[in-house]
Motif scaffolding. Structure first.
Motif, short mmCIF file in Angstrom:
data_model
loop_
_atom_site.label_atom_id
_atom_site.label_comp_id
_atom_site.label_asym_id
_atom_site.label_seq_id
_atom_site.Cartn_x
_atom_site.Cartn_y
_atom_site.Cartn_z
N THR A 127 -2.54 11.28 -24.10
CA THR A 127 -2.35 12.65 -23.65
C THR A 127 -3.18 12.95 -22.40
OG1 THR A 127 -4.08 13.24 -25.21
CG2 THR A 127 -1.82 13.63 -25.93
N ALA A 128 -3.95 11.96 -21.92
CA ALA A 128 -4.85 12.21 -20.77
C ALA A 128 -4.05 12.56 -19.53
CB ALA A 128 -5.71 10.98 -20.51
N THR A 129 -4.55 13.52 -18.77
CA THR A 129 -3.89 13.84 -17.51
C THR A 129 -4.88 13.58 -16.38
OG1 THR A 129 -4.58 16.12 -17.83
CG2 THR A 129 -2.29 15.63 -18.34
N GLY A 130 -4.36 13.12 -15.27
CA GLY A 130 -5.20 12.81 -14.13
C GLY A 130 -4.80 13.63 -12.93
N GLY A 131 -4.80 12.99 -11.76
CA GLY A 131 -4.42 13.69 -10.53
C GLY A 131 -3.63 12.75 -9.64
N THR A 132 -3.33 13.23 -8.44
CA THR A 132 -2.54 12.41 -7.52
C THR A 132 -3.43 11.39 -6.84
OG1 THR A 132 -1.18 14.32 -7.15
CG2 THR A 132 -0.94 12.52 -5.57
N PRO A 133 -3.12 10.09 -6.97
CA PRO A 133 -3.97 9.09 -6.32
C PRO A 133 -3.78 9.08 -4.81
CG PRO A 133 -2.12 8.03 -7.44
CD PRO A 133 -2.03 9.50 -7.74
N VAL B 145 0.87 -1.19 0.00
CA VAL B 145 0.00 0.00 0.00
C VAL B 145 0.90 1.23 0.00
CG1 VAL B 145 -1.86 1.22 1.20
CG2 VAL B 145 -1.70 -1.28 1.38
N LEU B 146 1.22 1.72 -1.20
CA LEU B 146 2.05 2.92 -1.29
C LEU B 146 1.14 4.14 -1.12
CD1 LEU B 146 4.18 2.14 -4.49
CD2 LEU B 146 4.78 1.66 -2.12
N ALA B 147 1.44 4.96 -0.14
CA ALA B 147 0.64 6.18 0.04
C ALA B 147 1.60 7.35 0.11
CB ALA B 147 -0.20 6.08 1.30
N GLY B 148 1.06 8.55 0.07
CA GLY B 148 1.93 9.72 0.06
C GLY B 148 2.26 10.06 -1.37
N ASP B 149 3.45 10.62 -1.63
CA ASP B 149 3.80 11.02 -2.98
C ASP B 149 3.89 9.80 -3.89
OD1 ASP B 149 3.86 13.61 -2.37
OD2 ASP B 149 6.04 13.75 -2.09
N ALA B 150 3.00 9.75 -4.88
CA ALA B 150 3.00 8.58 -5.76
C ALA B 150 4.14 8.68 -6.77
CB ALA B 150 1.67 8.50 -6.49
N ASN B 151 4.77 7.55 -7.03
CA ASN B 151 5.77 7.49 -8.09
C ASN B 151 5.10 7.95 -9.40
OD1 ASN B 151 7.32 6.48 -10.25
ND2 ASN B 151 8.33 5.07 -8.84
N PRO B 152 5.73 8.90 -10.13
CA PRO B 152 5.06 9.44 -11.33
C PRO B 152 4.70 8.37 -12.36
CG PRO B 152 7.26 10.44 -10.96
CD PRO B 152 7.01 9.52 -9.82
N ARG B 153 5.34 7.18 -12.27
CA ARG B 153 5.02 6.19 -13.30
C ARG B 153 3.59 5.65 -13.19
NH1 ARG B 153 6.47 0.46 -11.80
NH2 ARG B 153 7.18 0.61 -9.65
N TYR B 154 2.93 5.84 -12.04
CA TYR B 154 1.55 5.38 -11.91
C TYR B 154 0.54 6.45 -12.32
CZ TYR B 154 3.76 1.73 -9.10
OH TYR B 154 4.55 0.69 -8.67
N GLY C 247 -7.44 5.16 -20.14
CA GLY C 247 -8.28 4.29 -19.30
C GLY C 247 -7.67 3.97 -17.95
N ALA C 248 -6.35 3.98 -17.83
CA ALA C 248 -5.70 3.60 -16.58
C ALA C 248 -5.19 4.81 -15.80
CB ALA C 248 -4.54 2.64 -16.88
N VAL C 249 -5.55 6.01 -16.27
CA VAL C 249 -5.04 7.23 -15.62
C VAL C 249 -5.94 7.56 -14.41
CG1 VAL C 249 -4.67 9.71 -15.95
CG2 VAL C 249 -4.08 8.10 -17.77
N PRO C 250 -5.35 7.71 -13.21
CA PRO C 250 -6.18 7.98 -12.03
C PRO C 250 -6.60 9.45 -11.94
CG PRO C 250 -3.86 7.88 -11.40
CD PRO C 250 -3.91 7.58 -12.89
N ALA C 251 -7.78 9.68 -11.40
CA ALA C 251 -8.17 11.05 -11.02
C ALA C 251 -7.68 11.27 -9.59
CB ALA C 251 -9.69 11.19 -11.09
N ALA C 252 -7.60 12.52 -9.19
CA ALA C 252 -7.11 12.84 -7.84
C ALA C 252 -7.94 12.10 -6.79
CB ALA C 252 -7.19 14.34 -7.62
N GLY C 253 -7.25 11.48 -5.84
CA GLY C 253 -7.93 10.84 -4.72
C GLY C 253 -8.36 9.40 -4.99
N GLU C 254 -8.19 8.90 -6.23
CA GLU C 254 -8.55 7.52 -6.51
C GLU C 254 -7.43 6.58 -6.05
OE1 GLU C 254 -11.64 8.20 -10.21
OE2 GLU C 254 -9.65 7.43 -10.70
N VAL C 255 -7.78 5.31 -5.91
CA VAL C 255 -6.78 4.32 -5.53
C VAL C 255 -6.38 3.53 -6.77
CG1 VAL C 255 -6.55 2.08 -4.36
CG2 VAL C 255 -7.35 4.06 -3.09
N VAL C 256 -5.09 3.49 -7.05
CA VAL C 256 -4.59 2.71 -8.19
C VAL C 256 -4.37 1.27 -7.74
CG1 VAL C 256 -2.52 2.34 -9.60
CG2 VAL C 256 -3.46 4.65 -9.36
#
Ligand SMILES: Cc1cc2nc3c(=O)[nH]c(=O)nc-3n(C[C@H](O)[C@H](O)[C@H](O)COP(=O)(O)OP(=O)(O)OC[C@H]3O[C@@H](n4cnc5c(N)ncnc54)[C@H](O)[C@@H]3O)c2cc1C
Length: 464
Positions: free
Chosen positions: A38-44, A23-32, A82-91
């Motif tokens: 070109t889709a941009t999401g947010g910090t999971p 369970v990685l929490a905090g600053d997510a590794n940018p690769r996730y 399709g796999a890009v997270p929106a802010a606050g989602e869990v990857v």
């Protein structure tokens, strides 16, 4: 839409059940954070990396209880966000569930965990003397679970079908953590409904694929490859019919490239030009052979007959594996084009095979009329009716993007074609889905989604 969960409570419960490493929490590794689109999401909120189906099932049960949104991730080679997270989602990354569990050459099956990388599975099957027919340019990074969830197409569909045609069985974890085992290993099984098809191509909105049984094919003993020059699309189609007839259905790839694509791919990848002269349209074709020597003669005889009949203008026949790889590097050179020509708009449409030439001409006309400064590259899988168009260095404002998309998709709609032949819908094509699906189809999709995922936690905002 999912309820608004308490992020602290979700993390605390996941952390109590699993280690910090899962369970990685905090600053997510940018690769996730991004896929190839070109889709941009947010910090999971967190990145979950389960090692087993059982662990994933418990993780989903916790997320479900909290109404926590979850985004499944495979190899992140997807082109529609399709796999890009929106802010606050869990990857949920499947990267650690990558075992090849069994290769059974007698039954013609390979059983893998969903996070296994396509190329690794292809190589293991080849070593065991069998062919896994699923193949695409992203083979080095895409995962089998991603291929299943997007029903990936690729280069060999003309001979072996889409990923769907290679899937015999699946294991899926549903939104509430229920494990649905459908690990069928038979080609024939009409005992009730074949539920696996609900999950193939559903882009992670109905369940998370954890294990897959794939069908294997006899390993070809050789491959004959040629790059052929033709006058136009009509000639390419005539040549396709001729090749299929003469080679009794052994054509295993038939890729069309208009000159603009070929020239750009050669320049972007610093490749050698295959012909001294330029031609309007090119076809890269492969034949998988059972008896390399006699089959190679049949292949060359087929090409000679096509030249004599005037259907093809020139042909470069690969004399070695290195030659064939050099020809395929042109077709697979799209990754480098996407990098160099960014930001791009990537179209992946399909229309009835006979209409591809007409459709390409109309799209080209629309783009040239309204955006004469933009470069557009055309290529595709002719036998499958699949046309790819990459529009290079596009303006990034939403109005221009929408207008360029409409210029392409309105033509596709006129032919009752598909706005997504193989890449799926994800985030980037959601607004256009109604161009290819009726209101009744969309309503049924939403009903299915609601009955399998009533709290709407799986990949919200994607596809539907
Ligand atoms: C250079 C290049 C060439 C390509 N060529 C082709 C081609 O010829 N044909 C083609 O069809 N595609 C092609 N693609 C697109 C892409 O490779 C495919 O869509 C591939 O199947 C995605 O697999 P992935 O593991 O990378 O999935 P991701 O990009 O990680 O995810 C794709 C979608 O599947 C979902 N997902 C992933 N894993 C799971 C899982 N285990 N359970 C449930 N849902 C899951 C995600 O949520 C997302 O919606 C290409 C891409 C690139 C970059």
């Amino acid at each position: 839409m999912p309820h608004t969960p308490d992020p602290r409570a979700v993390i605390d419960e996941l952390r109590a059940a699993f280690g910090a490493d899962e369970v990685l929490a905090g600053d997510a590794n940018p690769r996730y954070l991004k896929d190839w689109s070109t889709a941009t999401g947010g910090t999971p909120l967190a990145v979950l990396r389960p090692r087993s189906t059982e662990a994933l099932s418990r993780m989903l049960a916790i997320c479900h209880a909290h109404g926590q949104a979850v985004v499944p991730q495979g190899g992140l080679s997807g082109l529609v966000g399709g796999a890009v997270p929106a802010a606050g989602e869990v990857v949920v990354s499947l990267e650690r569930m990558n075992a090849i569990e069994a290769i059974d050459t007698d039954s013609g099956t390979v059983t893998v965990q969903a996070g296994a990388v396509l190329q690794t599975v292809q190589e293991a099957c080849r070593e065991a003397g069998a062919l896994l027919a699923v193949d695409l340019g992203a083979r080095g990074s895409c995962q089998i679970g991603g291929n299943v969830s997007t029903n990936a197409g690729g280069n060999r569909v003309i001979r072996y079908g889409n990923t769907r045609d290679s899937v015999l069985g699946l294991e899926v974890v549903l939104a509430d953590g229920t494990v649905l085992s459908m690990m069928n290993r038979m080609v024939k099984n009409n005992a009730g409904m074949d539920l696996k098809h609900l999950f193939i191509g559903s882009e992670g909105v109905l369940g998370i694929v954890t294990r897959v049984v794939l069908k294997l094919q006899p390993l070809p003993q050789g491959v004959s490859t040629a790059l052929v020059a033709v006058q136009d699309f009509t000639a390419a189609l005539r040549f396709l019919r001729h090749a299929q007839q003469s080679l009794s259905g052994q054509v295993s790839a038939f890729e069309i490239m208009w000159r603009d694509y070929l020239d750009t791919a050669i320049a972007a990848n610093r490749l050698r030009k295959p012909f001294a002269t330029d031609y309007p349209v090119y076809v890269l074709t492969d034949m998988h052979c059972g008896q390399p020597e006699t089959d190679a003669q049949r292949f060359e005889a087929m090409l000679e007959a096509a030249i004599e009949a005037g259907w093809i203008l020139d042909a470069a026949v690969a004399q070695s594996v290195a030659d064939a790889e050099a020809l395929w590097a042109i077709r697979d050179g799209v990754a480098e084009i996407l990098r160099e020509a960014a930001p791009t708009l990537n179209f992946d449409v399909s229309v009835p095979v006979a209409k591809i030439g007409e459709c390409a001409a109309r799209v080209r006309e629309n783009l040239a009329r309204d955006w004469p400064q933009l470069k557009a590259l055309f290529f595709g899988h002719v036998g499958d009716g699949n046309l790819h168009v990459v529009v290079c260095k596009v303006p990034e404002d939403a109005a221009s993007v929408h207008a360029i998309e409409d210029a392409v998709y309105s033509v596709v709609r006129d032919y009752a074609g598909s706005i997504s032949a193989e890449h799926g819908i994800g985030l980037l094509k959601r607004d256009w889905l109604a161009y290819s699906r009726s209101a009744a189809e969309l309503a049924l999709m939403r009903n299915l989604k609601h009955s399998l995922d009533p709290r709407g936690i799986l990949n919200p905002g994607k596809m539907l």
